[in-house]
Design a protein around this motif. Structure first.
Motif, short mmCIF file in Angstrom:
data_model
loop_
_atom_site.label_atom_id
_atom_site.label_comp_id
_atom_site.label_asym_id
_atom_site.label_seq_id
_atom_site.Cartn_x
_atom_site.Cartn_y
_atom_site.Cartn_z
N LEU A 377 0.83 -1.18 0.00
CA LEU A 377 0.00 0.00 0.00
C LEU A 377 0.87 1.23 0.00
O LEU A 377 0.61 2.21 -0.64
N PRO A 379 3.70 3.14 -1.21
CA PRO A 379 4.45 3.02 -2.46
C PRO A 379 5.91 2.76 -2.17
O PRO A 379 6.50 3.39 -1.34
N GLN A 403 6.94 11.63 2.92
CA GLN A 403 7.39 10.35 2.38
C GLN A 403 8.69 9.93 3.04
O GLN A 403 8.86 8.78 3.44
N ASN A 406 8.09 8.76 6.51
CA ASN A 406 7.55 7.40 6.57
C ASN A 406 8.62 6.38 6.28
O ASN A 406 8.72 5.35 6.95
N GLN A 430 -0.12 3.19 11.22
CA GLN A 430 -0.50 4.29 10.34
C GLN A 430 -1.91 4.09 9.84
O GLN A 430 -2.72 4.99 9.80
N ASP A 434 -5.46 6.16 10.42
CA ASP A 434 -6.41 6.67 9.43
C ASP A 434 -6.86 5.56 8.50
O ASP A 434 -6.31 5.37 7.42
N ASN A 438 -7.00 7.24 1.63
CA ASN A 438 -7.10 6.69 0.28
C ASN A 438 -8.43 6.01 0.01
O ASN A 438 -8.48 4.96 -0.59
N LYS A 445 -8.28 9.95 -8.27
CA LYS A 445 -7.68 11.28 -8.12
C LYS A 445 -7.12 11.74 -9.44
O LYS A 445 -7.26 12.91 -9.82
N ASN B 23 -2.31 13.25 -1.42
CA ASN B 23 -2.48 11.95 -0.81
C ASN B 23 -1.78 10.85 -1.57
O ASN B 23 -2.13 9.71 -1.49
N ASP B 25 1.00 9.79 -1.04
CA ASP B 25 1.66 8.93 -0.08
C ASP B 25 0.59 8.19 0.71
O ASP B 25 -0.16 8.79 1.47
N LEU B 26 0.55 6.93 0.53
CA LEU B 26 -0.61 6.20 1.01
C LEU B 26 -0.63 6.06 2.53
O LEU B 26 -1.68 5.86 3.11
N THR B 27 0.50 6.10 3.13
CA THR B 27 0.46 5.86 4.56
C THR B 27 0.67 7.13 5.36
O THR B 27 0.97 7.10 6.52
N SER B 28 0.50 8.25 4.70
CA SER B 28 0.69 9.47 5.47
C SER B 28 -0.51 9.70 6.35
O SER B 28 -1.59 9.17 6.12
N LEU B 29 -0.31 10.52 7.33
CA LEU B 29 -1.43 10.89 8.17
C LEU B 29 -2.39 11.72 7.33
O LEU B 29 -1.99 12.46 6.46
N PRO B 30 -3.63 11.59 7.67
CA PRO B 30 -4.60 12.33 6.85
C PRO B 30 -4.46 13.84 7.07
O PRO B 30 -4.09 14.27 8.14
#
Lengths: 805, 148
Positions: A377, A379, A403, A406, A430, A434, A438, A445, B23, B25-30
């Protein structure tokens, strides 16, 4: 009729199953559900469909209306939506399994909802004109570049997750009775056929309609999440069947019962719910494995109704409708994430070692591990480089920062490369933070971005979006200036790179029917029809009253101003056009520009070509109107010296009148700047004449009137006074310079000066206007013409002394 | 308090591009977003979905009422906003979010403040209209101008 997981049928009612299974089975050895499902078709549906029938079914697919609710959507469900939801889950299996069959040929548009989405995308792209899609800027905005193909695979793994979720329930339900078919055919399955997987299998109405008793949950796919969709899945599959270890999953789960709807529960908690409910009520062996779907629905429904109904419903009814329905996969994804939390247990579940078959190159990011699903998930750093050039720089920076964060976070947590658990947990964290992240797929998008970018397409940005272009030009100039002074750019200012489209000439062709005589009388925005016959009738001169005449004259002036303004805008634009044009075109452009300038001047002064311009009337009329004054101020820089001087003269000549008219607007001041620029270049003779005009003396020097009303008026007005000062200042400059002697010798000048000073002295201080600026050399100027006493008076009156002289 | 992450936009649509593409970046905080609606309401929530009409899906939305230096949050849940009512949308810088001179108060208090403010406004408006009427003038009401 029950069929074992591994494809062996114990009973089959359909005719000719054996021979068909052979070839199919071989080709579908990899397919998890293929043989089984196909099988079940035959058995459960009780209609002897043979191979050909299947094929024809497939061919008919294209005719089937995909958006038909009755066939594919809500209407297709005879019973509870929950069951349909489960069925739909199978639908999503298809692409995954189909992908296993095709050798990793992941289509670009393959997505969570499989072919439905694909078809939707196809439709969407058909809606869009091809050209626009090819625009690089648009495509840039869309992040579906080849490296981004991974989303296809990505999604499959995402989907695998949810499928896994479902399948987990299977064994859970059936832990007590491994021999029973509760595992499978919880849902009516679609037949998976080898090559026909290309098509959208979910399009087949028939399978879905068939309502076999829904038993438990769909069979669990043994393919671990994130496995490359290949043969490797099968061995796990078998293993799993033989030794389902749902216990591992169950153990860490809390016994949580469905909470009332009002309570906020994240989808993560959600997955605890159904599982726990299922787990919490282990079925006694005596319970018949074949639940009616109602019972099952109750089971699931009870567990999920509070939580899942909205989303499931949305899925069910709007499956083929909109991409928003993919919200659900996201929820599921979140759930899967939660499922992962008992990480160890999960791992044990897929206790079998990851498929030995090395994933093909494109699936490098699918390390075969349950946790890797989550990893996918996120990237992969090296694969996923979203095109962010069009983002605002601050935005982009933040994005990269995140990024980086993370990545660092994961790396630090990971420790060794193989420490998946830590990696997973951070990601789970993570995700837990949330779970709705996504909700929108990247594809969606991109789609929205694409639409927005398309709207920005413009053949001539300066025409379409003048202010935006100008604003950014100014910003760039400022930053460039700053850059020169400072070390580097203080603040990045990046424009959105808008698509540049070549001018497309669409010749409008009105609708025509073949074989018909004549054309349709259809009026559209492209083809307007004349509805009213408006004829311009000019009024006769006699009828006009004085008022009308005045009004007409004013209107005439206004029209002239407008015309001249257009010319002015064009002329101002020439510089830009010049830069953009080709070498050969430039002389022509210059010519055009010159012509336009001449036209402007003619307009200003009233068109009496080739003759003496007797009256200022035209000009004065223009100058009476605010817009006219501003326009003159803008035009002046373009005029030749002669023309500009002429304008100045005319202004000076009529200044009192203009002042009177300007009382309300006070716009004359805008003229000061261009006037001063012109003055700077004027020769002395002209300056003298100018002063003369200002003072309103006749050409020949005659005895000055006792009180010069003209000059008085000028002095009492801010603009007038400022202009006078400018003229005087210029005169002084000229006198000081080499050419000054000329002025000195000019009697007129002396005459004028004395007159001016006299007037200045005469006028009461209170009546004197406040000039915009007082030139410093006035004092020296006056000193030539007046004695000391008067000079002092002037000094104080005009406040000529500024600081230390 | 807020850092609007979009540049000057041609159409209002442009701004959506930025908030959507963040968004990646999929695992970022919202990211929390702030939406200003045409009727003046301010909504703050996690932007979950967007479309080409600027229809928004906001999650865990909070309606923030500002009166003077105070503000109050009313939790609203999930919002689906029709695009035509959106004035602007911006991302909230979570770090800067707490760095505000504004003071948060309870819902009751802020509603009360708002009511008082509305009342005061209405009264002054009434006086104005009255004064104009006496002079024979009339200013059309703002809501009728809204369409233009």
């Amino acid at each position: 009729m029950y069929v074992f997981r591994d494809g062996e049928a114990c009973v089959s009612r359909g005719g000719g199953s054996e021979p068909e299974r052979g070839p199919r089975g071989a080709s579908l050895a990899v397919g998890v559900s293929a043989p089984r499902t196909m099988f079940r078709y035959q058995s459960l549906e009780d209609c002897p469909l043979d191979e050909d029938a299947f094929q024809t079914l497939g061919e008919e697919d294209e005719d089937i209306d995909q958006f038909n609710d009755d066939t594919f959507g809500a209407g297709a469900i005879d019973d509870d939506w929950q069951e349909a939801h489960e069925r739909l889950a199978e639908l999503e299996d298809k692409p995954a399994t189909a992908r296993e069959l095709e050798d990793g040929a992941v289509s670009d548009e393959m997505d969570l909802l499989g072919h439905h989405e694909e078809n939707l995308a196809e439709r969407l792209s058909k809606l869009v004109i091809e050209n626009e899609l090819e625009d690089p800027a648009i495509m840039q905005a869309v992040q579906t570049q080849p490296p981004m193909q991974q989303p296809g695979g990505l999604n499959s793994s995402i989907w695998d997750g949810s499928a896994v979720l479902r399948r987990i329930r299977g064994p859970l339900l059936t832990q007590e009775m491994p021999s029973v078919s509760v595992l499978e055919y919880a849902m009516p399955q679609r037949p998976l056929q080898g090559q026909e997987d290309e098509r959208d299998l979910s399009e087949r109405a028939l399978p879905r309609r068939s309502s076999s008793p829904v038993i438990g949950s769909p069979p669990v796919r043994a393919v671990p999440i994130g496995t490359p969709p290949k043969q490797a899945a099968v061995p796990n599959f078998n293993q799993q069947i033989l030794c389902p270890k749902p216990v591992h999953i169950r153990a860490p789960m809390q016994q949580r019962y469905p909470s009332p709807y009002g309570e906020r529960m994240s989808p993560n908690q959600l997955c605890n719910v159904p599982n726990s409910s299922l787990l919490g009520h282990p079925f006694p062996p005596s319970v018949t494995p074949v639940f009616t779907h109602l019972q099952r629905a109750q089971l699931l429904g009870g567990a999920q109704a509070g939580r899942m109904s909205p989303s499931q419903f949305a899925r069910v009814s709007g499956l083929v409708g909109s991409p928003l329905t993919s919200m659900n996969p996201k929820l599921l994804q979140g759930r899967v994430g939660q499922m992962m939390s008992p990480a160890s247990g999960f791992r044990a579940f897929f206790g079998a070692p990851p498929p030995s078959a090395p994933p093909p190159s494109q699936q490098q990011q699918h390390p075969p591990c349950p946790g890797s699903h989550l990893q996918n998930l996120r990237p992969h750093p090296q694969m996923f480089r979203p095109d962010t050039t069009h983002l605002h720089p601050q935005h982009r920076r933040l994005l990269h920062q995140r990024q980086q964060q993370n990545r660092n976070q994961h790396r630090s947590l990971n420790g060794s490369a193989g420490d998946r658990a830590g990696h997973r947990s951070s990601q789970q964290e993570q995700l837990r933070k949330d779970p709705y992240a996504n909700l929108m797929l990247q594809r969606e998008k991109d789609w929205v971005s694409k639409i927005q970018m398309m709207q920005l397409q413009s053949t001539d940005p300066y025409l379409d979006d003048f202010y935006y272009q100008n604003y950014f030009q100014k910003l760039e100039k400022v930053s460039a200036a700053e850059e020169m002074h400072g070390d580097g750019p203080k603040k990045e200012r990046t424009k959105l790179i808008t698509p540049q489209v070549a001018k497309l000439e669409h010749a409008y062709k009105p609708v025509q029917f073949e074989g018909s005589l004549g054309k349709l009388t259809v009026s559209s925005v492209n083809n307007p029809r004349k509805m009213i016959d408006a004829v311009v009738t000019s009024r006769s001169e006699d009828d006009e009253t004085k008022e009308k005449q005045v009004r007409d004259k004013r209107r005439q002036t206004l029209v002239t101003i407008e015309k001249t303004y257009s010319l002015l805008l064009d002329v101002e634009d020439y510089e830009r056009r010049y830069l953009l044009s080709l070498e050969g075109e430039r002389p022509a452009l210059m010519e055009e520009r010159k012509q336009k300038i001449c036209d402007m001047y003619d307009n200003l002064r009233g068109k009496t070509p080739g003759q003496e311009r007797p009256s200022d009337d035209h000009f004065v009329q223009i100058m009476c109107i605010r817009k006219g004054k501003r326009m003159v101020a803008r035009i002046l820089p373009f005029l030749s010296m002669e023309q500009a001087a002429d304008i100045l003269m005319a202004t000076a000549r009529n200044l009192p009148f203009l002042i009177k008219k300007d009382a309300q607007d006070e716009v004359l001041l805008c003229l000061l700047r261009p006037f001063s620029l012109v003055l700077y270049h004027l020769p002395s003779g002209t300056v003298t004449s100018l002063l003369q005009q200002l003072a309103n003396l006749p050409q020949s020097v005659t005895a000055p009137a006792p009180a010069n009303l003209h000059l008085a008026a000028v002095l009492q007005n801010k603009f007038g006074l400022s202009l006078l000062y400018l003229v005087l200042s210029r005169g002084e400059e000229l006198q000081n310079s080499n050419a000054g002697t000329e002025l000195m010798q000019d009697n007129q000048w002396t005459e004028l000066m004395s007159m001016t000073t006299r007037e200045l002295l005469r006028i009461p201080e209170a009546a004197l206007a406040k000039p915009v600026s007082t030139p410093s050399n006035l004092l020296s100027l006056f000193s030539r013409y007046v004695d000391q006493q008067k000079l002092n008076v002037l000094e104080t009156k005009l406040q000529l002394v500024q600081g230390i002289r | 308090m807020l850092s609007f992450e979009f540049g000057l936009c041609i159409n209002c649509n442009q701004c959506l591009i930025f908030s959507v593409t963040t968004n990646a970046d999929l695992t970022s905080l919202p990211e929390k977003h702030l939406v200003l609606l045409r009727d003046g309401r301010t909504l703050i929530g996690y932007l979950r979905s967007i479309d080409q009409f600027a229809n928004l899906v906001l999650h865990q939305t909070v309606e923030r009422i500002h009166v003077g230096k105070k503000y109050g949050d009313i939790p609203r849940g999930i919002f689906v906003v029709r695009g035509e009512n959106v004035v602007l949308l911006g991302e909230i810088d979570l770090e800067k979010e707490s760095d505000t001179p504004l003071q948060q108060v309870s819902i009751e208090e802020i509603l009360e403040e708002q009511r008082v403010e509305q009342q005061a406004k209405q009264e002054s408006e009434k006086l104005k209209v009255q004064a104009l009427k006496e002079r024979g003038l009339s200013i059309p009401r703002a809501d009728t101008l809204d369409e233009y």
